[in-house]
Write a protein that holds these residues in place. Structure first.
Motif, PDB file in Angstrom:
ATOM      1  N   ARG A 118      27.040  20.046  37.078  1.00 36.20           N
ATOM      2  CA  ARG A 118      28.372  20.651  37.003  1.00 36.20           C
ATOM      3  C   ARG A 118      28.496  21.805  37.990  1.00 36.20           C
ATOM      4  O   ARG A 118      29.508  21.939  38.692  1.00 36.20           O
ATOM      5  CB  ARG A 118      28.633  21.144  35.576  1.00 36.20           C
ATOM      6  N   GLU A 119      27.458  22.635  38.069  1.00 31.90           N
ATOM      7  CA  GLU A 119      27.503  23.778  38.972  1.00 31.90           C
ATOM      8  C   GLU A 119      27.556  23.331  40.434  1.00 31.90           C
ATOM      9  O   GLU A 119      28.263  23.923  41.261  1.00 31.90           O
ATOM     10  CB  GLU A 119      26.278  24.685  38.737  1.00 31.90           C
ATOM     11  N   GLU A 120      26.786  22.294  40.746  1.00 35.00           N
ATOM     12  CA  GLU A 120      26.780  21.794  42.129  1.00 35.00           C
ATOM     13  C   GLU A 120      28.129  21.185  42.511  1.00 35.00           C
ATOM     14  O   GLU A 120      28.613  21.373  43.630  1.00 35.00           O
ATOM     15  CB  GLU A 120      25.665  20.753  42.292  1.00 35.00           C
ATOM     16  N   LEU A 121      28.739  20.447  41.572  1.00 30.83           N
ATOM     17  CA  LEU A 121      30.066  19.867  41.837  1.00 30.83           C
ATOM     18  C   LEU A 121      31.107  20.962  42.036  1.00 30.83           C
ATOM     19  O   LEU A 121      31.948  20.894  42.944  1.00 30.83           O
ATOM     20  CB  LEU A 121      30.481  18.962  40.679  1.00 30.83           C
ATOM     21  N   LEU A 122      31.049  21.996  41.187  1.00 36.73           N
ATOM     22  CA  LEU A 122      31.998  23.100  41.328  1.00 36.73           C
ATOM     23  C   LEU A 122      31.837  23.781  42.686  1.00 36.73           C
ATOM     24  O   LEU A 122      32.823  24.137  43.340  1.00 36.73           O
ATOM     25  CB  LEU A 122      31.791  24.107  40.203  1.00 36.73           C
ATOM     26  N   ALA A 123      30.607  23.978  43.098  1.00 38.76           N
ATOM     27  CA  ALA A 123      30.359  24.618  44.390  1.00 38.76           C
ATOM     28  C   ALA A 123      30.913  23.764  45.528  1.00 38.76           C
ATOM     29  O   ALA A 123      31.503  24.283  46.493  1.00 38.76           O
ATOM     30  CB  ALA A 123      28.855  24.840  44.575  1.00 38.76           C
ATOM     31  N   LEU A 124      30.734  22.455  45.407  1.00 36.61           N
ATOM     32  CA  LEU A 124      31.237  21.545  46.438  1.00 36.61           C
ATOM     33  C   LEU A 124      32.762  21.568  46.494  1.00 36.61           C
ATOM     34  O   LEU A 124      33.351  21.632  47.578  1.00 36.61           O
ATOM     35  CB  LEU A 124      30.734  20.127  46.148  1.00 36.61           C
ATOM     36  N   VAL A 125      33.401  21.539  45.322  1.00 35.54           N
ATOM     37  CA  VAL A 125      34.868  21.567  45.275  1.00 35.54           C
ATOM     38  C   VAL A 125      35.397  22.872  45.845  1.00 35.54           C
ATOM     39  O   VAL A 125      36.349  22.892  46.631  1.00 35.54           O
ATOM     40  CB  VAL A 125      35.366  21.363  43.826  1.00 35.54           C
ATOM     41  N   ARG A 126      34.744  23.990  45.482  1.00 39.02           N
ATOM     42  CA  ARG A 126      35.202  25.286  45.991  1.00 39.02           C
ATOM     43  C   ARG A 126      35.054  25.357  47.503  1.00 39.02           C
ATOM     44  O   ARG A 126      35.876  25.963  48.199  1.00 39.02           O
ATOM     45  CB  ARG A 126      34.415  26.405  45.316  1.00 39.02           C
ATOM     46  N   GLU A 127      33.995  24.759  48.006  1.00 37.00           N
ATOM     47  CA  GLU A 127      33.783  24.735  49.454  1.00 37.00           C
ATOM     48  C   GLU A 127      34.927  23.973  50.153  1.00 37.00           C
ATOM     49  O   GLU A 127      35.461  24.425  51.174  1.00 37.00           O
ATOM     50  CB  GLU A 127      32.450  24.057  49.767  1.00 37.00           C
ATOM     51  N   GLN A 128      35.310  22.838  49.575  1.00 38.76           N
ATOM     52  CA  GLN A 128      36.398  22.058  50.151  1.00 38.76           C
ATOM     53  C   GLN A 128      37.732  22.800  50.036  1.00 38.76           C
ATOM     54  O   GLN A 128      38.553  22.770  50.951  1.00 38.76           O
ATOM     55  CB  GLN A 128      36.500  20.694  49.449  1.00 38.76           C
ATOM     56  N   ALA A 130      38.200  25.924  50.068  1.00 38.02           N
ATOM     57  CA  ALA A 130      38.239  27.021  51.040  1.00 38.02           C
ATOM     58  C   ALA A 130      38.599  26.514  52.426  1.00 38.02           C
ATOM     59  O   ALA A 130      39.221  27.239  53.225  1.00 38.02           O
ATOM     60  CB  ALA A 130      36.886  27.730  51.070  1.00 38.02           C
ATOM     61  N   ASP A 131      38.241  25.248  52.729  1.00 38.41           N
ATOM     62  CA  ASP A 131      38.478  24.695  54.065  1.00 38.41           C
ATOM     63  C   ASP A 131      39.806  23.938  54.179  1.00 38.41           C
ATOM     64  O   ASP A 131      40.309  23.731  55.288  1.00 38.41           O
ATOM     65  CB  ASP A 131      37.342  23.738  54.450  1.00 38.41           C
ATOM     66  N   ASP A 132      40.350  23.498  53.055  1.00 40.66           N
ATOM     67  CA  ASP A 132      41.544  22.639  53.095  1.00 40.66           C
ATOM     68  C   ASP A 132      42.659  23.288  52.281  1.00 40.66           C
ATOM     69  O   ASP A 132      42.673  23.232  51.049  1.00 40.66           O
ATOM     70  CB  ASP A 132      41.193  21.254  52.519  1.00 40.66           C
ATOM     71  N   ARG A 133      43.620  23.894  52.980  1.00 34.35           N
ATOM     72  CA  ARG A 133      44.687  24.627  52.301  1.00 34.35           C
ATOM     73  C   ARG A 133      45.569  23.696  51.461  1.00 34.35           C
ATOM     74  O   ARG A 133      45.972  24.035  50.350  1.00 34.35           O
ATOM     75  CB  ARG A 133      45.559  25.361  53.327  1.00 34.35           C
ATOM     76  N   ASP A 134      45.876  22.497  51.998  1.00 33.94           N
ATOM     77  CA  ASP A 134      46.727  21.562  51.262  1.00 33.94           C
ATOM     78  C   ASP A 134      46.063  21.097  49.969  1.00 33.94           C
ATOM     79  O   ASP A 134      46.701  21.002  48.921  1.00 33.94           O
ATOM     80  CB  ASP A 134      47.059  20.337  52.131  1.00 33.94           C
ATOM     81  N   LEU A 135      44.764  20.814  50.062  1.00 32.42           N
ATOM     82  CA  LEU A 135      44.037  20.416  48.864  1.00 32.42           C
ATOM     83  C   LEU A 135      44.047  21.545  47.840  1.00 32.42           C
ATOM     84  O   LEU A 135      44.213  21.314  46.633  1.00 32.42           O
ATOM     85  CB  LEU A 135      42.601  20.032  49.225  1.00 32.42           C
ATOM     86  N   ARG A 136      43.871  22.764  48.318  1.00 32.34           N
ATOM     87  CA  ARG A 136      43.869  23.917  47.400  1.00 32.34           C
ATOM     88  C   ARG A 136      45.215  24.035  46.683  1.00 32.34           C
ATOM     89  O   ARG A 136      45.260  24.265  45.466  1.00 32.34           O
ATOM     90  CB  ARG A 136      43.567  25.199  48.176  1.00 32.34           C
ATOM     91  N   ARG A 137      46.311  23.845  47.419  1.00 29.88           N
ATOM     92  CA  ARG A 137      47.639  23.957  46.799  1.00 29.88           C
ATOM     93  C   ARG A 137      47.818  22.889  45.726  1.00 29.88           C
ATOM     94  O   ARG A 137      48.380  23.138  44.660  1.00 29.88           O
ATOM     95  CB  ARG A 137      48.717  23.820  47.876  1.00 29.88           C
ATOM     96  N   ARG A 138      47.352  21.670  45.999  1.00 26.24           N
ATOM     97  CA  ARG A 138      47.500  20.603  45.016  1.00 26.24           C
ATOM     98  C   ARG A 138      46.667  20.881  43.765  1.00 26.24           C
ATOM     99  O   ARG A 138      47.100  20.636  42.636  1.00 26.24           O
ATOM    100  CB  ARG A 138      47.107  19.263  45.628  1.00 26.24           C
ATOM    101  N   MET A 139      45.464  21.390  43.973  1.00 25.22           N
ATOM    102  CA  MET A 139      44.618  21.689  42.835  1.00 25.22           C
ATOM    103  C   MET A 139      45.184  22.863  42.020  1.00 25.22           C
ATOM    104  O   MET A 139      45.100  22.886  40.793  1.00 25.22           O
ATOM    105  CB  MET A 139      43.201  22.022  43.303  1.00 25.22           C
ATOM    106  N   GLU A 140      45.740  23.858  42.723  1.00 22.03           N
ATOM    107  CA  GLU A 140      46.360  24.985  42.023  1.00 22.03           C
ATOM    108  C   GLU A 140      47.510  24.503  41.148  1.00 22.03           C
ATOM    109  O   GLU A 140      47.714  24.980  40.025  1.00 22.03           O
ATOM    110  CB  GLU A 140      46.867  26.018  43.028  1.00 22.03           C
TER     111      GLU A 140
END
Length: 562
Positions: A118-128, A130-140
């Motif tokens: 779970r921690e590794e997946l969260l770290a991976l998602v957070r990394e993405q 941080a790099d993809d503004r559109d993805l961040r907006r959709r997740m928000e």
């Protein structure tokens, strides 16, 4: 499941057309970054700019192509798509292995993701994120939809529907509509998430705002593929789902729906007020009817007002007289509304009144193009049942005079033959009508005259030839005539074929070469009938010498034995 290619070079030529296909041959060396997946093929093609291409195979629709070049943005299968398709065909033997490798990579990725903690997946998602503004907006947005702050959801949904980031020139062009559509679809997902999280009342209000926001900008989007229309339909469905869950005030909901349905924004998504019957109940439906009747009386010629009135009357089983009143308030100049009324009356068993309305439609037609075809057909069918053949002829005759066409001529001929009046003044008068509107051609016009088509349809080839000679035929008609007279008049037909061969000698392209070969075969048949094969052999030899640089043409002539 991997599979081999489901398309051929012939499919590429058919989709692109001869011109784009030939141009695509010159871009084979410009294809790079080719990636063959299980169902889709993507690549980059260097042209005037660097273009992204994607080919997709579907069992139902077959091969489709998308490219972000200007021609591809218009929905065409462009030369870049051709180049990618040909590149793939040239390595067809390795396609199954490449697709198998793509499936393996996907499985490997899925397996790796499943192995992460779970921690590794969260770290991976957070990394993405941080790099993809559109993805961040959709997740928000998805996070907000299951949270407590409706204000954030509203803000995010409206921002997803904002066209400004995609409107480079104040207008969302075709090339950008797909990306905008994918983003806007997230708004529908968020609205449904609101309803699912027991916040349906909030979803009702946000859905209204979203629908209106999209409606204000819909006219500024090139929605050739209908993607934005699908988003609008999704918003409308999400609103209905929220209403069914929240049960908002029925009267206020009816007022909003009627305002929306009378507004042009409803053109993008066909909302049906009666889908909300359960939400509105008797109080809401009564309020909606009052508003619709008032709107129609204020503007009886308005399309939306008429449509809503008709829906109410039909759904509630009102008398046909009420429907007639609605339609009669705005009669079309070509009699089509008279036909609608006649059809409703006939369906109610009032055939006499139906015929009267249809006849009124003919009498009251004021359109310069004459009465509507369907109105004339309706009347003629009923005249025939009553054995009123003279009336059928009169109706067909008047339509030919108002709007001369080969179809109108054929209908008149059929009616007059049934009445026994065709072979005489009726045919002569009909041809005179066509002769009066025929415009002399210079022999290379885009459109021929109905006169020549009608004479050929009558098999009166001598008269058709004379009309063509008088300047009333285009290329299509000249060649059709030549084909018809080739056996009895080979010399005349030969002159036509040779005349149309000449301009093709200056043109290029596979379609042109095939057409040239076809005309040469026809010319050869004429020479054979005339016993002048040697003359044709000399002509063909000279043509091949003159055109020898066109290797594709030479190959096509060889294929046809020329």
């Amino acid at each position: 499941m991997t599979h081999a290619l489901g398309f051929t070079e012939k499919d590429l030529r058919r989709l692109a057309g001869a011109r784009s296909f030939e141009r695509g041959l010159g871009y084979l060396s410009a294809v790079s970054r080719l990636e063959i997946g299980d169902e889709a093929i993507s690549a980059t093609v260097d042209g005037t700019d660097t273009y992204e291409v994607q080919l997709t195979e579907d069992e139902d629709s077959g091969l489709t192509g998308w490219c972000d070049c200007p021609y591809g943005r218009e929905g065409n299968f462009c030369k870049h798509c051709v180049a990618v398709g040909l590149t793939v065909l040239r390595q067809a033997e390795s396609v199954p292995q490449q697709r198998s490798a793509a499936v393996s990579r996907t499985r490997l990725l899925d397996g790796w993701l499943e192995s992460l903690t779970r921690e590794e997946l969260l770290a991976l998602v957070r990394e993405q994120l941080a790099d993809d503004r559109d993805l961040r907006r959709r997740m928000e947005l998805r996070a907000a939809a299951v949270g407590e702050d409706t204000g954030i959801v509203r803000e995010r949904i409206l921002s997803l529907l904002d066209t400004r980031p995609f409107a480079r020139y104040g207008y969302v062009e075709y090339a950008d509509a797909h990306a905008y559509g994918r983003q806007a679809a997230e708004a529908v997902t968020a609205l449904r998430a609101l309803t699912a999280s027991s916040r349906s009342a909030d979803a009702v209000e946000v859905a209204r705002e979203a629908f209106q926001a999209l409606g204000r900008t819909y006219g500024e989007i090139d929605d050739s593929d209908g993607l934005i229309g699908e988003v609008a339909t999704g918003l409308a469905e999400a609103h209905l789902e929220a209403c069914l869950a929240a049960r908002p005030d029925p009267v206020e909901t009816a007022e909003w729906l009627v305002r929306c349905l009378l507004d042009e924004v409803n053109d993008m998504a066909d909302i049906d007020l009666f889908d909300y019957r359960e939400v509105l109940g008797d109080p809401g439906l009564a309020r909606a009817r009052t508003l619709v009747v008032a709107a129609w009386r204020a503007n009886p010629k308005g399309w939306a007002e008429k449509h809503l009135m008709e829906r109410f009357l039909k759904t509630e089983g009102e008398s046909v007289d009420a429907l007639v009143e609605v339609h009669a308030a705005d009669l079309a100049p070509n009699g089509h509304t008279h036909l609608v009324i006649a059809t409703e009356l006939e369906a109610a068993g009032r055939t006499g009144e139906a015929l009267q309305w249809a006849e009124r439609g003919l009498q009251e037609t004021v359109s310069e193009w004459g009465p509507h075809d369907d109105l004339v057909a309706f009347l003629c069918e009923r005249y025939e049942r009553a054995h009123r053949l003279a009336d059928v002829v009169a109706a067909r005759r008047n339509l030919l005079r108002a709007r001369p066409s080969l179809a109108a001529y054929r209908h008149l001929r059929t009616a007059a033959r049934a009445a026994g009046t065709w072979e005489g003044a009726e045919r002569a008068d009909a041809l005179q009508v066509l002769r009066a509107v025929a415009q002399p051609k210079n022999g290379r016009g885009c459109y021929g005259s109905v006169l020549v088509d009608a004479l050929m349809d009558d098999n009166d080839l001598r008269a058709a030839w004379q009309a063509a000679t008088d300047g009333h035929a285009d290329q299509r008609q000249w060649l059709a005539l030549a084909d018809r007279i080739r056996d009895p008049q080979p010399a005349d037909a030969l002159n036509v074929y040779l005349r149309w061969i000449e301009p093709l000698r200056k043109q290029t392209g596979a379609t042109t070469y095939e057409r040239l070969a076809e005309l040469l075969l026809s010319a050869r048949a004429c020479h054979h009938a005339l016993g002048s094969e040697a003359e044709f052999a000399t002509y063909l030899a000279a043509l091949r010498t003159d055109q020898k640089r066109k290797r594709k043409l030479m190959a096509i002539l060889d294929q046809h034995g020329l």
